[in-house]
Design an enzyme around this catalytic site. Sequence first.
Site, PDB file in Angstrom:
ATOM      1  N   GLU A   1       0.822  -1.204   0.000  1.00 46.69           N
ATOM      2  CA  GLU A   1       0.000   0.000   0.000  1.00 46.69           C
ATOM      3  C   GLU A   1       0.862   1.263   0.000  1.00 46.69           C
ATOM      4  O   GLU A   1       0.631   2.198  -0.764  1.00 46.69           O
ATOM      5  CB  GLU A   1      -0.926   0.017   1.226  1.00 46.69           C
TER       6      GLU A   1
ATOM      7  N   CYS B   1      -2.298  -2.929   7.140  1.00 40.21           N
ATOM      8  CA  CYS B   1      -1.751  -2.912   8.502  1.00 40.21           C
ATOM      9  C   CYS B   1      -1.889  -1.506   9.095  1.00 40.21           C
ATOM     10  O   CYS B   1      -2.275  -0.555   8.409  1.00 40.21           O
ATOM     11  CB  CYS B   1      -0.285  -3.357   8.486  1.00 40.21           C
TER      12      CYS B   1
END
Length: 160
Positions: free
Chosen positions: A75, A112
């Site tokens: 990401e 996360c």
Amino acid sequence: MADLEISGKFEVFDSPLELDPEDQKLLILAEKARNTAYAIYSEFLVGAAVLLDNGKIVCGNNQENAAYPSGMCAERVAIWAAISQNPDALIKKIFVSAKSVRHKVSEPVSPCGSCRQTIAEYEFRQKSPIAVYFTGETGKIIKAKALIDLLPFAFNNTLL
């Protein structure tokens, strides 16, 4: 003392066929990025595809390093590449797809904490939501309409 209850509303897709064509394309690109991740230590591959408001799509995947924790998540790789190459663009959405070399990942894998905070930084900066879609190798796809739905009480620059 008072209790505070926080809840979120998410969309759940049972199949990629339920996504609109643009979102299907982003999922396919996230999966392609995932399949070329450098994850030789964890064997857990993650890919991300970021759609910008200028129509450009930038992909990234996780990059591991023997000097743990010097690796980077998919990401953040995708977001930082997208914004460094398109500094005036806004992020509309990000697709995240994960799989393991060791077993089938059939549950959605969300970003996360560090990735959530990074996405939050851009959501606050651009003052518009970033839709976050996440999935495993197979199974359901979950959509959060905004990153803040995944990270209530996010730390941001208004607190500085």
